[in-house]
Enzyme design. Structure first.
Site, mmCIF file in Angstrom:
data_model
loop_
_atom_site.group_PDB
_atom_site.id
_atom_site.type_symbol
_atom_site.label_atom_id
_atom_site.label_comp_id
_atom_site.label_asym_id
_atom_site.label_seq_id
_atom_site.Cartn_x
_atom_site.Cartn_y
_atom_site.Cartn_z
ATOM 1 C CD GLU A 45 -1.201 -2.410 1.687
ATOM 2 O OE1 GLU A 45 -0.176 -2.431 2.402
ATOM 3 O OE2 GLU A 45 -1.698 -3.429 1.172
ATOM 4 C CB SER A 96 -3.832 -14.059 1.342
ATOM 5 O OG SER A 96 -3.476 -13.995 2.720
HETATM 6 I I1 8IG Z 1 4.149 -10.151 4.672
HETATM 7 O O1 8IG Z 1 2.404 -4.473 4.513
HETATM 8 C C1 8IG Z 1 3.062 -8.611 4.095
HETATM 9 N N1 8IG Z 1 2.077 -8.782 3.230
HETATM 10 N N2 8IG Z 1 -0.880 -5.625 1.543
HETATM 11 N N3 8IG Z 1 0.783 -5.026 3.054
HETATM 12 C C2 8IG Z 1 0.149 -5.971 2.303
HETATM 13 N N4 8IG Z 1 0.508 -7.245 2.292
HETATM 14 C C3 8IG Z 1 1.539 -7.581 3.067
HETATM 15 C C4 8IG Z 1 2.241 -6.687 3.849
HETATM 16 C C5 8IG Z 1 1.834 -5.333 3.849
HETATM 17 N N5 8IG Z 1 3.209 -7.365 4.495
#
Ligand code: 8IG
Length: 269
Positions: free
Chosen positions: A190, A209
């Site tokens: 993000e 997920s």
């Molecule tokens: I590991 O900060 C992991 N997966 N969207 N944002 C999103 N997915 C993630 C993040 C994160 N850390």
């Protein structure tokens, strides 16, 4: 021939393959192991069967690890129950569609499972959660704009993350915090503005997920628990840019503790 255009038929075909390989009529509980959670399966009990995912109808080669996902059947030492351990998942960002994302969960239900534990690695919005902190999912916000459900099936999602299973988890570890998980499509992380938005909307965790799988699980009648490993503070909450290497590192460092925790929880479910 398996009709892969029918999601439940594909799941039934996959379940037959897995149950036959294990030599059992049904599994009891399924686990999906996300980033950082891979070590838990070894602590659950004895692996009685392993099938390469590539040999099971409807499963796809994983995008992240690159090779060799196995679908394992583990006899849980404490309870004698059979766990179906899915060593990886198909993410929505892979572009294979929602059926591919939900296939593992539907296969678990078709294999006889009555409950499911979804695990993941994610970003945290709460500064108190250092990298390596496990957090129970209390509810979710699905920001993908899609659903794994096809047609006019209006599935209720109240108490999607089983209060009973969460209670058991907190009996095992009373220090476990809970949070609302927001799924973004990814695969980019993000922006800081999007993380602030997620916080305003009520999210504590951001990831890529789980929510679509959770919805499919409810449709399939599975009792569900979700547990996240905070591997990083979400973008803008931490000062430095996010790196996939750091995420992997935090997961590896936390692995022994969270694997033990998950095995202890599953033994009581
Ligand atoms: I590991 O900060 C992991 N997966 N969207 N944002 C999103 N997915 C993630 C993040 C994160 N850390």
């Amino acid at each position: 021939m398996t009709d892969l255009s029918d999601p439940t038929a594909a799941a039934r075909a996959a379940a037959t393959t897995i149950n036959s390989a294990a030599g059992i009529d049904a599994h009891d509980i399924a686990l999906v192991l996300g980033s950082g959670w891979g070590g838990a399966a070894d602590l659950l009990g004895e692996t009685i069967s392993e099938v390469p995912a590539a040999e099971v109808p409807g499963f796809h080669a994983p995008a992240v690890e690159g090779h060799g996902t196995m679908l394992r059947t583990v006899r849980i030492e404490a309870s004698g129950k059979h766990a179906l351990v899915l060593g990886s998942r198909t993410h929505y960002y892979e572009g294979k569609g929602v059926r591919a994302v939900a296939h593992g969960v539907r296969t678990a239900a078709a294999a006889g499972c009555q409950s499911l534990v979804l695990t993941n690695g994610c970003g945290g919005l709460n500064r108190n959660w250092a990298a390596g902190t496990p957090v129970l999912i209390s509810d979710h916000i699905n920001l993908t704009g899609t659903s794994p459900i096809e047609g006019a099936n209006f599935v209720d999602l109240t108490d999607l993350y089983s209060p009973r299973m969460r209670r058991i988890a907190k009996e095992i570890d009373p220090t476990l915090d809970e949070g609302v998980y927001a799924q973004f499509r990814g695969p980019h992380y993000e922006t800081p503005a999007e993380v602030r938005m997620a916080g305003i909307l009520g999210a504590d965790l951001v990831g890529m997920s789980t929510t679509l799988e959770a919805i499919a699980a409810r449709q399939a009648g599975l009792e569900l628990m979700g547990i996240s490993l905070v591997t990083n503070l979400a973008a803008g909450i931490q000062e430095t840019p996010l790196s996939h290497a750091e995420v992997i590192e935090a997961g590896a460092a936390a692995a022994p503790r969270i694997s033990r925790l998950l095995a202890d929880i599953v033994a009581k479910l």
